[in-house]
Design a protein around this motif. Structure first.
Motif, PDB file in Angstrom:
ATOM      1  N   TYR A 131       2.413   6.524  -3.718  1.00 43.89           N
ATOM      2  CA  TYR A 131       2.975   6.877  -2.424  1.00 43.89           C
ATOM      3  C   TYR A 131       3.546   5.606  -1.819  1.00 43.89           C
ATOM      4  N   SER A 132       4.846   5.628  -1.514  1.00 40.86           N
ATOM      5  CA  SER A 132       5.485   4.413  -1.010  1.00 40.86           C
ATOM      6  C   SER A 132       6.327   4.697   0.220  1.00 40.86           C
ATOM      7  N   SER A 133       6.464   3.644   1.016  1.00 37.40           N
ATOM      8  CA  SER A 133       7.307   3.650   2.201  1.00 37.40           C
ATOM      9  C   SER A 133       8.126   2.363   2.190  1.00 37.40           C
ATOM     10  N   TYR A 188       6.301   7.524   3.989  1.00 36.05           N
ATOM     11  CA  TYR A 188       5.569   7.648   2.728  1.00 36.05           C
ATOM     12  C   TYR A 188       5.936   8.948   2.042  1.00 36.05           C
ATOM     13  N   ARG A 189       6.145   8.841   0.737  1.00 36.21           N
ATOM     14  CA  ARG A 189       6.338  10.036  -0.083  1.00 36.21           C
ATOM     15  C   ARG A 189       5.887   9.717  -1.497  1.00 36.21           C
ATOM     16  N   GLN A 200       5.679  -0.657   1.113  1.00 35.36           N
ATOM     17  CA  GLN A 200       4.244  -0.400   1.261  1.00 35.36           C
ATOM     18  C   GLN A 200       3.892   0.697   0.261  1.00 35.36           C
ATOM     19  N   THR A 201       2.941   0.416  -0.611  1.00 35.61           N
ATOM     20  CA  THR A 201       2.614   1.359  -1.681  1.00 35.61           C
ATOM     21  C   THR A 201       1.123   1.618  -1.733  1.00 35.61           C
ATOM     22  N   ARG A 202       0.757   2.885  -1.728  1.00 41.66           N
ATOM     23  CA  ARG A 202      -0.639   3.295  -1.948  1.00 41.66           C
ATOM     24  C   ARG A 202      -0.765   3.697  -3.411  1.00 41.66           C
ATOM     25  N   PRO A 213      -2.248   0.097   2.074  1.00 45.25           N
ATOM     26  CA  PRO A 213      -1.098  -0.119   1.190  1.00 45.25           C
ATOM     27  C   PRO A 213      -0.992  -1.547   0.654  1.00 45.25           C
ATOM     28  N   GLU A 217       1.461  -4.363   0.032  1.00 45.71           N
ATOM     29  CA  GLU A 217       2.658  -4.643   0.814  1.00 45.71           C
ATOM     30  C   GLU A 217       3.334  -5.918   0.340  1.00 45.71           C
TER      31      GLU A 217
END
Length: 171
Positions: free
Chosen positions: A70-72, A89-90, A114-116, A127, A129
């Protein structure tokens, strides 16, 4: 007939034995806790008023893609710190992430991903980052194009003329 059968069988078996190839973006790289984050805008020097592609790759310590992250993406004005663009985020099936953005004003910006990462004890909840500087330029001939298409050929012509004149004893 046997040769055709052999060729088909070889093609089928070769396709199952060869691992698929994966491409990543190549550009500025940051390492964060065993992950590599690569940033590559296209064009490399974004021009205001035109669509630019903002590209990131989030890779594991072996340089491989991550899956189902999931990233933004947030682009902020470097001087004011105010966000000018944000992708919420998607879910991305692979961690090569791109978005389009049209810069409206020349200047310095910061592109942040930013990545989960599901399955990571730290980055599943908060995230991962990484931020990268990017500068948008007014329309004109980009420096890399100027050097490649104009300066280099002109320098070759000048050098050629100088060598010719030198060989004729006129220089």
């Amino acid at each position: 007939m046997q040769l055709r059968f052999l060729a088909v069988m070889l093609f089928i078996f070769a396709g199952t034995l060869i691992a698929p190839a994966y491409a990543h973006y190549f550009g500025a790289t940051k390492n964060v806790d065993g992950y590599q984050i690569v940033f590559q805008p296209y064009p490399s020097a974004p021009i205001i008023g035109t669509n630019s592609s903002i590209n990131f790759s989030v890779l594991n310590n072996n340089g491989d893609n991550l899956y189902n992250v999931y990233s933004s993406i947030v682009i902020t004005d470097k001087h004011t710190g105010k966000p000018v663009y944000q992708v919420p985020y998607r879910l991305y099936e692979i961690s090569d992430i791109a978005t389009k953005y049209e810069f409206n004003n020349p200047g310095d910006y910061v592109a942040t991903i930013q990545t989960r990462i599901p399955g990571d004890s730290k980055y599943a909840s908060q995230p991962l980052e990484a931020s990268f500087d990017v500068t948008a330029f007014p329309p004109g001939i980009p420096l890399d194009e100027l050097l490649l298409y104009y300066v280099t050929p002109a320098a070759v012509v000048i050098a050629g003329v100088a060598v010719y004149l030198h060989s004729k004893g006129k220089l």
